[in-house]
Scaffold this active site. Structure first.
Site, short mmCIF file in Angstrom:
data_model
loop_
_atom_site.label_atom_id
_atom_site.label_comp_id
_atom_site.label_asym_id
_atom_site.label_seq_id
_atom_site.Cartn_x
_atom_site.Cartn_y
_atom_site.Cartn_z
N SER A 5 4.63 5.16 -4.59
CA SER A 5 4.91 6.58 -4.83
C SER A 5 4.61 7.41 -3.59
CB SER A 5 4.05 7.08 -5.98
OG SER A 5 4.28 6.32 -7.13
N ASP A 57 18.47 11.83 -4.25
CA ASP A 57 19.27 12.80 -5.01
C ASP A 57 20.55 12.16 -5.50
OD1 ASP A 57 17.30 14.46 -4.14
OD2 ASP A 57 18.54 15.55 -2.69
N THR A 66 8.74 6.92 -10.05
CA THR A 66 8.30 6.74 -11.45
C THR A 66 8.52 8.04 -12.23
OG1 THR A 66 6.07 7.51 -10.98
CG2 THR A 66 6.47 5.14 -10.70
N THR A 117 15.21 -4.58 -4.45
CA THR A 117 16.30 -4.95 -5.36
C THR A 117 17.48 -5.50 -4.57
OG1 THR A 117 15.65 -3.30 -7.00
CG2 THR A 117 17.94 -4.04 -7.08
N GLU A 166 12.97 4.00 -8.08
CA GLU A 166 13.55 5.28 -7.62
C GLU A 166 12.66 6.46 -8.00
OE1 GLU A 166 16.80 5.47 -5.81
OE2 GLU A 166 15.85 3.52 -5.62
N GLY A 214 0.81 -1.22 0.00
CA GLY A 214 0.00 0.00 0.00
C GLY A 214 0.84 1.26 0.00
N GLY A 251 11.84 -4.13 -37.34
CA GLY A 251 10.77 -5.06 -37.76
C GLY A 251 10.86 -6.38 -37.03
C1 FAD Z 1 12.12 -4.37 -10.46
C2 FAD Z 1 11.76 -3.42 -9.35
C3 FAD Z 1 12.70 -3.14 -8.38
C4 FAD Z 1 12.38 -2.30 -7.31
N1 FAD Z 1 13.32 -2.07 -6.31
C5 FAD Z 1 12.94 -1.42 -5.18
C6 FAD Z 1 13.82 -1.31 -4.06
O1 FAD Z 1 14.97 -1.75 -4.10
N2 FAD Z 1 13.35 -0.74 -2.93
C7 FAD Z 1 12.09 -0.23 -2.84
O2 FAD Z 1 11.73 0.25 -1.78
N3 FAD Z 1 11.24 -0.27 -3.90
C8 FAD Z 1 11.64 -0.86 -5.06
N4 FAD Z 1 10.77 -0.96 -6.13
C9 FAD Z 1 9.46 -0.37 -6.03
C10 FAD Z 1 9.32 0.92 -6.86
O3 FAD Z 1 10.09 1.93 -6.30
C11 FAD Z 1 7.83 1.26 -6.91
O4 FAD Z 1 7.21 0.29 -7.73
C12 FAD Z 1 7.58 2.64 -7.46
O5 FAD Z 1 8.01 3.61 -6.55
C13 FAD Z 1 6.09 2.90 -7.77
O6 FAD Z 1 5.32 2.57 -6.69
P1 FAD Z 1 4.03 1.63 -6.88
O7 FAD Z 1 4.51 0.40 -7.59
O8 FAD Z 1 3.38 1.43 -5.56
O9 FAD Z 1 3.09 2.41 -7.84
P2 FAD Z 1 2.00 3.49 -7.47
O10 FAD Z 1 2.56 4.48 -6.53
O11 FAD Z 1 0.76 2.77 -7.06
O12 FAD Z 1 1.79 4.17 -8.86
C14 FAD Z 1 1.06 3.55 -9.92
C15 FAD Z 1 1.05 4.52 -11.09
O13 FAD Z 1 0.41 5.76 -10.70
C16 FAD Z 1 1.28 6.85 -10.93
N5 FAD Z 1 1.12 7.84 -9.88
C17 FAD Z 1 1.13 7.65 -8.54
N6 FAD Z 1 0.97 8.81 -7.88
C18 FAD Z 1 0.87 9.78 -8.83
C19 FAD Z 1 0.69 11.19 -8.79
N7 FAD Z 1 0.61 11.86 -7.64
N8 FAD Z 1 0.61 11.86 -9.97
C20 FAD Z 1 0.72 11.19 -11.17
N9 FAD Z 1 0.87 9.85 -11.25
C21 FAD Z 1 0.96 9.16 -10.11
C22 FAD Z 1 2.69 6.26 -10.91
O14 FAD Z 1 3.61 7.05 -11.63
C23 FAD Z 1 2.45 4.90 -11.56
O15 FAD Z 1 2.47 5.03 -12.95
C24 FAD Z 1 11.09 -1.73 -7.23
C25 FAD Z 1 10.15 -1.99 -8.24
C26 FAD Z 1 10.46 -2.84 -9.28
C27 FAD Z 1 9.42 -3.11 -10.33
#
Ligand code: FAD
Length: 396
Positions: A125, A247, A375, A151, A373, A122, A349
């Site tokens: 972002s 950063d 989106t 990761t 890091e 939950g 292609g």
């Molecule tokens: C291969 C992989 C490795 C990872 N490694 C790590 C790690 O080492 N440590 C760690 O803690 N996390 C890690 N993550 C998690 C990653 O950081 C999160 O997936 C990412 O921050 C997005 O969070 P979420 O998946 O909950 O998406 P959400 O926050 O649910 O977002 C879903 C979509 O909504 C968009 N969105 C959300 N809020 C807004 C807003 N306010 N305005 C516009 N658009 C919005 C997002 O851009 C996204 O497109 C990893 C993820 C993957 C896939």
């Protein structure tokens, strides 16, 4: 004055990184993509001997070496043993004593990994939505919660004497002020890897779910000075400090993205050359063929992202505040690499879509740079807030 000038030694080290990428990483890239969760042990030992670099204090040359390594293979680059994101968090938020205590082991003994666990089911972002808890009990903290998509999580917890920096709240009602980061060392009872993800791309990199079940760690493993550790509802200094980890790491992700993007660009340019298709630079745009326009657009996007990355890294190396520049570089590079890789497949292609070459893999590897890091959307939001001088509350 910004200065991207490299010394002859730095130039040589970048060329050496390219050679290693070409001769060692490329030949095994497909194998480890198709054998997800298998460990490239020989490569890991080799990388450990060469000693990976910490994410902080990296200069322009080091970022360019990372680009070269990812030109070879981004998934394999992420297998590189180092303190990684966990180390970056410790360097950004820990005291000098903590940096020494936790990071010393990354310079000795067997290969080790560090990881950072912030994301939960939950909480992605919206970093303030963390539900993992840390409760003080005497001279210990007791951690409970589930972290996903970590990761290097398995390598840090199960495969080495590594560590994980875990984000948890010490007081949910305090919101961001209650969020603190803690170091949990491998072997600590109560921390276990629940599963390792099967992924679209960067398959050589392990991505783990880690459970903290009454996991007890010493009080001294809460990162930061006594001021940062305080639970003061009006104080978000600790949270801001921890966010500053990004950063340092975002420009590095941008460098990784550029490596993948350039791999795709180089491939199509070499293929066109072999086929006698010339890219005629310098002609007015309306005289260019569609292919020439596409290639030039790809190159322009690559170069724009590269300049942003170099600026953000250079500022970091000069200890200048670079939050805006780091997010700009990450947002641009994440978007550029996904577009470049996709376009490269389009231009090639069926060959691009097949597994005969690595283009389809690069397209899968590219996308992660626009996700972890922060989106692309989140980094653009940060840029917009900073440029327009809006607060988090004013621009969501
Ligand atoms: C291969 C992989 C490795 C990872 N490694 C790590 C790690 O080492 N440590 C760690 O803690 N996390 C890690 N993550 C998690 C990653 O950081 C999160 O997936 C990412 O921050 C997005 O969070 P979420 O998946 O909950 O998406 P959400 O926050 O649910 O977002 C879903 C979509 O909504 C968009 N969105 C959300 N809020 C807004 C807003 N306010 N305005 C516009 N658009 C919005 C997002 O851009 C996204 O497109 C990893 C993820 C993957 C896939």
């Amino acid at each position: 004055m910004i200065d991207f000038e490299l010394t002859p030694e730095e130039e040589a080290s970048i060329q050496a990184a390219h050679k290693e990428a070409e001769e060692t990483l490329r030949p095994i890239a497909r194998y480890y993509d198709e054998h997800e969760h298998e460990s490239p042990q020989e490569l890991i030992n080799r990388m450990w001997e060469a000693q990976g670099e910490s994410m902080l204090g990296l200069g322009v040359a080091a970022a360019l070496r990372i680009e070269e390594t990812c030109w070879g293979d981004a998934g394999l680059m992420l297998c590189s043993p180092s303190s990684s994101l966990g180390g970056a968090a410790i360097l950004m938020t820990g005291t000098q004593e903590q940096q020494q205590r936790f990071l010393k082991k990354f310079g000795e003994g067997d290969p080790k990994w560090g990881a950072m666990a912030m994301t939960e089911s939950g909480c992605g972002s919206d970093t303030a939505a963390i539900s993992a808890t840390a409760v003080q009990d005497g001279d210990e903290w007791v951690l409970n919660g589930e972290k996903i998509f970590v990761t290097g999580g398995k390598r840090a917890v199960d495969d080495s004497d590594g560590l994980v920096v875990v984000w948890a709240t010490v007081d949910k009602s305090a919101g961001r002020a209650g969020m603190k980061s803690f170091v949990v060392e491998a072997g600590t009872p109560g921390m276990r890897v629940e599963k390792v993800e099967k992924k679209l791309g960067i398959r050589a990199s392990d991505t783990a779910t880690i459970i903290f079940d009454n996991c007890r760690i010493p009080y001294e493993n809460i990162l930061g000075s006594p001021e940062v550790r305080k639970i003061d509802k009006s104080q978000t200094a600790g949270f801001k400090r921890a966010m500053a980890t990004f950063d340092a790491t975002r420009p590095i992700i941008a460098a990784m993205a550029l490596g993948v993007g350039r791999a795709a660009l180089d491939f199509i340019k070499e293929t066109f050359e072999e086929e006698g298709i010339e890219i005629r630079y310098g002609l007015p745009r309306h005289q260019l063929s569609a292919i020439e326009r596409d290639v030039m657009d790809m190159e322009a996007n690559y170069k724009a992202a590269k300049m942003l990355m170099l600026r953000a890294v250079w500022m970091m190396s000069q200890f200048q505040p670079n939050s805006l520049e780091a997010s700009m570089a990450k947002a641009k590079a994440g978007l550029a690499v996904t577009r470049i890789a996709q376009k490269a497949i389009e231009l090639m292609g069926p060959l691009g879509y097949s597994r005969k070459c690595l283009l389809e893999k690069w397209m899968r590897d590219a996308k992660i740079n626009d996700i972890f890091e922060g989106t692309g959307q989140i980094n653009m939001l940060i840029v917009a807030r900073r440029v327009l001088d809006y607060s988090r509350e004013q621009l969501k």
